[in-house]
Design an enzyme around this catalytic site. Structure first.
Site, PDB file in Angstrom:
ATOM      1  N   GLU A   1     -25.802  13.772  34.501  1.00 51.49           N
ATOM      2  CA  GLU A   1     -25.307  12.449  34.889  1.00 51.49           C
ATOM      3  C   GLU A   1     -24.321  11.865  33.881  1.00 51.49           C
ATOM      4  OE1 GLU A   1     -29.285  10.777  37.185  1.00 51.49           O
ATOM      5  OE2 GLU A   1     -29.052  10.420  35.048  1.00 51.49           O
ATOM      6  N   PRO A   2     -23.174  12.466  33.672  1.00 54.71           N
ATOM      7  CA  PRO A   2     -22.222  11.894  32.716  1.00 54.71           C
ATOM      8  C   PRO A   2     -21.600  10.604  33.240  1.00 54.71           C
ATOM      9  CG  PRO A   2     -21.225  13.735  33.895  1.00 54.71           C
ATOM     10  CD  PRO A   2     -22.665  13.675  34.330  1.00 54.71           C
ATOM     11  N   GLY A   3     -21.467   9.639  32.360  1.00 56.15           N
ATOM     12  CA  GLY A   3     -20.779   8.398  32.716  1.00 56.15           C
ATOM     13  C   GLY A   3     -19.587   8.214  31.794  1.00 56.15           C
TER      14      GLY A   3
ATOM     15  N   ARG B   1     -18.596  -4.747  24.178  1.00 55.63           N
ATOM     16  CA  ARG B   1     -19.206  -3.694  23.343  1.00 55.63           C
ATOM     17  C   ARG B   1     -19.121  -3.991  21.841  1.00 55.63           C
ATOM     18  NH1 ARG B   1     -18.127   1.039  23.071  1.00 55.63           N
ATOM     19  NH2 ARG B   1     -20.241   1.881  23.135  1.00 55.63           N
TER      20      ARG B   1
ATOM     21  N   TYR C   1     -22.702  -3.967  20.300  1.00 49.53           N
ATOM     22  CA  TYR C   1     -23.125  -2.761  19.567  1.00 49.53           C
ATOM     23  C   TYR C   1     -22.316  -2.522  18.290  1.00 49.53           C
ATOM     24  CZ  TYR C   1     -24.201  -1.734  24.521  1.00 49.53           C
ATOM     25  OH  TYR C   1     -24.577  -1.798  25.823  1.00 49.53           O
TER      26      TYR C   1
ATOM     27  N   CYS D   1     -15.139 -18.842  22.930  1.00 49.95           N
ATOM     28  CA  CYS D   1     -15.613 -19.841  22.005  1.00 49.95           C
ATOM     29  C   CYS D   1     -16.823 -19.301  21.259  1.00 49.95           C
ATOM     30  CB  CYS D   1     -15.969 -21.090  22.792  1.00 49.95           C
ATOM     31  SG  CYS D   1     -15.823 -22.516  21.790  1.00 49.95           S
ATOM     32  N   GLU D   2     -16.600 -18.320  20.421  1.00 51.62           N
ATOM     33  CA  GLU D   2     -17.690 -17.665  19.706  1.00 51.62           C
ATOM     34  C   GLU D   2     -17.071 -16.911  18.522  1.00 51.62           C
ATOM     35  OE1 GLU D   2     -20.819 -16.656  21.934  1.00 51.62           O
ATOM     36  OE2 GLU D   2     -21.563 -15.041  20.674  1.00 51.62           O
TER      37      GLU D   2
HETATM   38  N1  LLP Z   1     -28.217   8.540  33.379  1.00 54.41           N
HETATM   39  C1  LLP Z   1     -29.016   7.517  33.059  1.00 54.41           C
HETATM   40  C2  LLP Z   1     -30.348   7.457  33.629  1.00 54.41           C
HETATM   41  C3  LLP Z   1     -28.558   6.521  32.178  1.00 54.41           C
HETATM   42  O1  LLP Z   1     -29.372   5.515  31.870  1.00 54.41           O
HETATM   43  C4  LLP Z   1     -27.251   6.603  31.650  1.00 54.41           C
HETATM   44  C5  LLP Z   1     -26.745   5.568  30.765  1.00 54.41           C
HETATM   45  C6  LLP Z   1     -26.438   7.686  32.027  1.00 54.41           C
HETATM   46  C7  LLP Z   1     -26.958   8.640  32.894  1.00 54.41           C
HETATM   47  C8  LLP Z   1     -25.029   7.852  31.549  1.00 54.41           C
HETATM   48  O2  LLP Z   1     -24.926   7.989  30.180  1.00 54.41           O
HETATM   49  P1  LLP Z   1     -23.500   8.301  29.516  1.00 54.41           P
HETATM   50  O3  LLP Z   1     -23.052   9.675  29.987  1.00 54.41           O
HETATM   51  O4  LLP Z   1     -22.556   7.254  29.971  1.00 54.41           O
HETATM   52  O5  LLP Z   1     -23.753   8.243  28.070  1.00 54.41           O
HETATM   53  N2  LLP Z   1     -23.745   0.035  27.767  1.00 54.41           N
HETATM   54  C9  LLP Z   1     -23.896   1.051  26.756  1.00 54.41           C
HETATM   55  C10 LLP Z   1     -24.307   2.365  27.352  1.00 54.41           C
HETATM   56  C11 LLP Z   1     -25.579   2.271  28.167  1.00 54.41           C
HETATM   57  C12 LLP Z   1     -25.946   3.575  28.798  1.00 54.41           C
HETATM   58  C13 LLP Z   1     -27.018   3.360  29.792  1.00 54.41           C
HETATM   59  N3  LLP Z   1     -27.417   4.535  30.473  1.00 54.41           N
HETATM   60  C14 LLP Z   1     -22.578   1.188  25.986  1.00 54.41           C
HETATM   61  O6  LLP Z   1     -21.652   0.461  26.284  1.00 54.41           O
HETATM   62  O7  LLP Z   1     -22.483   1.992  25.064  1.00 54.41           O
END
Ligand code: LLP
Length: 455
Positions: free
Chosen positions: A306-308, A346, A350, A378-379
């Site tokens: 599941e790459p995002g 972000r 983070y 405003c922060e």
């Molecule tokens: N699968 C599941 C169940 C997840 O919870 C996530 C990310 C992914 C896949 C995808 O992960 P990736 O390939 O994108 O690393 N908002 C944070 C990242 C939160 C990720 C949440 N879950 C940021 O901006 O760094």
């Protein structure tokens, strides 16, 4: 002349865009100014306004192709990469990833609808979430979407709905593998102390309970250890633990056909980052699953991941217009841009770091200065860069921030009632709108002033 923006001197990796800071089509035109997807950034801002989110289609497609190709190369069984749509959810992204043969991971009805309307086939959608609403569960069931059981609350309700709606459900079980990895505390998900999934010590009970439910068919196991991970060992270990969970499930009569290792591969935001390539990541996961299955004489499950971030982050840039300056003598010079923590939360969330350049001087050729780049909110913490080295700039200059395709638009807000930027996709010299710019008036759409307050 010395070139200070060393990221422009790194050869661009066309095959694994997560190793680059800039989109693969990034270039400089004959005026010396920045272009992406064959489009002049100056022209895009003239035509679509500022600030602006831009996605480069070739970078997106190359990232998708890298996952597909590597899975075919290293995994002898069936496989399906699934795009984690939380990274950047839109009709355009849904359509693009399905056109590259990807499935999609959704965690809300909103992400599910976006995927379905964007053309993702329902069989390739996986529905996650640690607190799904009844409405969301019923929506997923009625649309025959595969549901990941995260906890007992899911289990109890699915049992009931499957009976009431007279459906036979295919589900996956999510568990917490107890794997530590080096990333920000907020984006770790696989350690024992996580809100997601069943603990390993609960697996026997869950497999046993689900074995007796007539309308529920456990077809897969799922785990995800975190995000922006540069090490390969945790994913190697994860794949092994997951194969072992398939063996355990077998003891209770489940025939697990699908193994979903989640996402997590990191990207290069700055020169200091050095993530593995998509190929190395897929190879690690695939080899580990294959070895472990051979060891136990198990048929290879369908391998899902599941790459995002590694699909969409490097494809995205955000362009801002620089406005005010404030010099604090002997301390720093602030420059403020026309966006900030509302379009990119972000850095404040983070402490994330990015790379950026002036659009008219991408190579930093002119009179380098150190600036603190502040947003317009405003922060005091609304700072995108603590110390950015770029050429001397003035009000009206455009600043391009790289690597903003993931978790920027999708985590954006309207803090201070600031409208969200427009979004474009660029390719082969043309740009198309994929997200309309919000207006200040749009933000009133959901406000209600009850009658008794109106004179
Ligand atoms: N699968 C599941 C169940 C997840 O919870 C996530 C990310 C992914 C896949 C995808 O992960 P990736 O390939 O994108 O690393 N908002 C944070 C990242 C939160 C990720 C949440 N879950 C940021 O901006 O760094």
């Amino acid at each position: 002349m010395e070139q200070r923006n060393s990221f422009f001197n790194i050869p661009i990796d066309l095959v694994s865009p997560n190793k680059n800071i800039v989109p693969v089509t990034t270039s400089v035109n004959n005026l010396g100014a920045l272009t992406v997807g064959g489009c002049s950034i100056d022209d895009l801002i003239q035509n679509y306004g500022s600030p602006l989110y831009i996605l480069d289609e070739l970078t997106l497609r190359n990232s998708c192709k890298a996952y597909k190709k590597s899975l075919e190369k290293y995994y002898p069984g069936e496989s399906l990469p699934i795009y984690a749509s939380k990274a950047n959810s839109s009709l355009f992204m849904s359509w693009l990833i399905q056109s590259e043969g990807f499935g999609l991971d959704a965690v809300s009805k909103g992400e599910l609808i976006t995927a379905l309307k964007g053309g993702v086939v329902r069989e390739n959608i996986v529905f996650h979430g640690n607190n799904k609403s009844d409405e969301e569960l019923i929506f997923a069931i009625n649309n025959n979407i595969k549901i990941v059981i995260d906890n007992d609350y899911d289990l109890v309700r699915l049992k009931r709905y499957a009976n009431e709606l007279d459906k036979r459900l295919e589900v996956m079980i999510r568990f917490t593998p107890g794997i530590e990895c080096h990333t920000h505390e907020y984006i770790k998900t696989g350690s024992v102390d996580s809100k997601f999934g069943f603990g390993l010590d609960n697996l026997d009970r869950v497999f046993s309970e689900t074995a007796d439910i007539k309308n529920i068919n456990v077809v897969g196991v799922h785990a995800h250890i975190g995000s922006q991970i540069f090490e390969l060992a945790p994913h190697h270990d994860l794949a092994k633990i997951m194969v072992n969970s398939i063996l355990k499930a077998k003891d209770y009569g489940h025939e697990i056909k699908e193994l979903n290792v989640g996402g997590g591969l990191g990207i290069r935001y700055t020169n200091e980052d050095d993530p593995p390539s998509i190929d190395q990541w897929v190879k690690t996961v695939s080899n580990s699953v294959v070895e472990e299955c051979e060891k136990f004489n198990l048929d290879l499950p369908k391998l899902m991941c599941e790459p995002g971030r590694s699909i969409v982050s490097t494809a995205g840039i955000t362009v801002y217009t620089i406005g005010s300056f404030k010099d604090v003598p002997g301390v720093r010079t602030y420059i403020s841009v026309d966006g900030g923590m509302s379009d990119n939360p972000r850095p404040i969330t983070y402490q994330s770091t990015y790379s950026a350049c002036l659009v008219r001087d991408p190579h930093n050729k002119q009179d380098i200065k150190k600036y603190t780049v502040a947003g317009k909110h405003c922060e005091s913490g609304d700072v995108l860069f603590k110390e950015l080295e770029i050429g001397k700039c003035e009000s009206g200059d455009l600043l391009c921030v790289f690597g903003t395709g993931a978790y920027n638009s999708s985590m954006s807000s309207n803090y201070n009632r600031i409208p969200r930027p427009a979004g474009l996709v660029v390719s082969n010299g043309s740009a198309e709108l994929i997200q309309k710019r919000e207006s200040s008036e749009d933000l009133l759409k959901f406000d209600v002033l009850p009658d008794r307050f109106i004179r």
